[in-house]
Design a protein around this motif. Sequence first.
Motif, PDB file in Angstrom:
ATOM      1  N   GLU A 267       4.404   5.951  -5.271  1.00 55.63           N
ATOM      2  CA  GLU A 267       4.371   6.129  -6.727  1.00 55.63           C
ATOM      3  C   GLU A 267       3.516   7.342  -7.093  1.00 55.63           C
ATOM      4  O   GLU A 267       3.879   8.146  -7.966  1.00 55.63           O
ATOM      5  CB  GLU A 267       3.813   4.863  -7.378  1.00 55.63           C
ATOM      6  N   LYS A 268       2.387   7.491  -6.406  1.00 56.48           N
ATOM      7  CA  LYS A 268       1.508   8.638  -6.653  1.00 56.48           C
ATOM      8  C   LYS A 268       2.170   9.942  -6.217  1.00 56.48           C
ATOM      9  O   LYS A 268       2.056  10.973  -6.888  1.00 56.48           O
ATOM     10  CB  LYS A 268       0.189   8.454  -5.912  1.00 56.48           C
ATOM     11  N   LEU A 269       2.867   9.892  -5.072  1.00 61.80           N
ATOM     12  CA  LEU A 269       3.541  11.089  -4.567  1.00 61.80           C
ATOM     13  C   LEU A 269       4.650  11.540  -5.514  1.00 61.80           C
ATOM     14  O   LEU A 269       4.832  12.743  -5.752  1.00 61.80           O
ATOM     15  CB  LEU A 269       4.125  10.808  -3.178  1.00 61.80           C
TER      16      LEU A 269
ATOM     17  N   TYR B 249      11.732  10.021  -1.318  1.00 57.46           N
ATOM     18  CA  TYR B 249      10.762   9.015  -1.750  1.00 57.46           C
ATOM     19  C   TYR B 249      11.452   7.837  -2.447  1.00 57.46           C
ATOM     20  O   TYR B 249      11.059   6.681  -2.277  1.00 57.46           O
ATOM     21  CB  TYR B 249       9.737   9.643  -2.692  1.00 57.46           C
TER      22      TYR B 249
ATOM     23  N   LYS C 261       3.125  13.205  -8.394  1.00 54.35           N
ATOM     24  CA  LYS C 261       2.564  14.508  -8.026  1.00 54.35           C
ATOM     25  C   LYS C 261       3.644  15.585  -7.917  1.00 54.35           C
ATOM     26  O   LYS C 261       3.475  16.706  -8.417  1.00 54.35           O
ATOM     27  CB  LYS C 261       1.809  14.406  -6.710  1.00 54.35           C
TER      28      LYS C 261
ATOM     29  N   GLU D 157       1.361   4.376  -2.694  1.00 59.64           N
ATOM     30  CA  GLU D 157       1.249   5.784  -2.310  1.00 59.64           C
ATOM     31  C   GLU D 157       2.480   6.568  -2.756  1.00 59.64           C
ATOM     32  O   GLU D 157       2.365   7.714  -3.222  1.00 59.64           O
ATOM     33  CB  GLU D 157       1.082   5.896  -0.796  1.00 59.64           C
TER      34      GLU D 157
ATOM     35  N   GLN E  82      11.294   4.020  -1.382  1.00 59.00           N
ATOM     36  CA  GLN E  82      10.772   3.099  -2.390  1.00 59.00           C
ATOM     37  C   GLN E  82      11.721   1.912  -2.588  1.00 59.00           C
ATOM     38  O   GLN E  82      11.278   0.758  -2.680  1.00 59.00           O
ATOM     39  CB  GLN E  82      10.574   3.843  -3.709  1.00 59.00           C
TER      40      GLN E  82
ATOM     41  N   LYS F 185       0.836  -1.206   0.000  1.00 52.82           N
ATOM     42  CA  LYS F 185       0.000   0.000   0.000  1.00 52.82           C
ATOM     43  C   LYS F 185       0.868   1.252   0.000  1.00 52.82           C
ATOM     44  O   LYS F 185       0.624   2.201  -0.755  1.00 52.82           O
ATOM     45  CB  LYS F 185      -0.915  -0.002   1.221  1.00 52.82           C
ATOM     46  N   ARG F 186       1.897   1.246   0.849  1.00 47.89           N
ATOM     47  CA  ARG F 186       2.796   2.398   0.926  1.00 47.89           C
ATOM     48  C   ARG F 186       3.561   2.581  -0.383  1.00 47.89           C
ATOM     49  O   ARG F 186       3.787   3.714  -0.828  1.00 47.89           O
ATOM     50  CB  ARG F 186       3.775   2.222   2.088  1.00 47.89           C
TER      51      ARG F 186
END
Length: 248
Positions: free
Chosen positions: A142-144, A169, A147, A140, A173, A136-137
């Motif tokens: 990847e989206k951050l 990040y 963004k 998240e 990751q 899940k993290r």
Amino acid sequence: THEAIIDQQTFDLAQKIRSNVRRYPNGWGEAAPLTGLLYCADCGGKMYVHRTNNGKRVSQYTCSNYTKVPCGTLCPTQHRINESAVLTLVSDTLRAIAEYSRNDRTEFIHTVQETQVAQQSADISKKRRRLAAAQKRAGELEKLICKIYEDNALGKLPDARYKALDAQYAKEQDALEIEIAELEKAVTGYEQSQKSAEKFIALIDKYENFDTLTNTMLNEFVEKILVHERARKGSQDTTQEIEIYFNF
């Protein structure tokens, strides 16, 4: 491709033994049979063998994390234990298991299967929860990353801030990718496990007695051994809890 010369189980055992070998492990150039099998029950660190300083040839194991500078920070105590005490306990336990399995095979198989379920349920449930959280993290992150890239491209995020966040990040990751791979391997290993009561009985029957435990025997039977600190630290006349995890 050619047909395998040895079966996977034999290959895995050989690799396990090789990975545990250390040169001059006990100060006398003798192989330490428990190397790679003993772990500190409190911090999880490996326990390494050494000889005592009183001139006697006594092999003892202590937690490797205890001596790391500053001493006592990673683990508060040594969890010192004599090699002979652990070997005796393993021998006695295997001897009792062998007698039990030979006297009542049906009941023994049932007991082992129940133990398997209990051990796997507790451990694998924890790993599955952590795997789900890590995945899940990772999503998240990847989206951050997308963004902050978009915000930087649109001029909403300064270059310096973008580089700092991107590095942060990316580092998280990379760590998650390694952890996820290890957790997936562990979960798959449990689900595809070939360990069984029948195989353990066959291994028990393979040996006539357990008076002398060789390095091969220990690695065949034992997955790991957790050593707790003595009930009274520093006392020779006290109890010390030991947990033996067998390969079944």
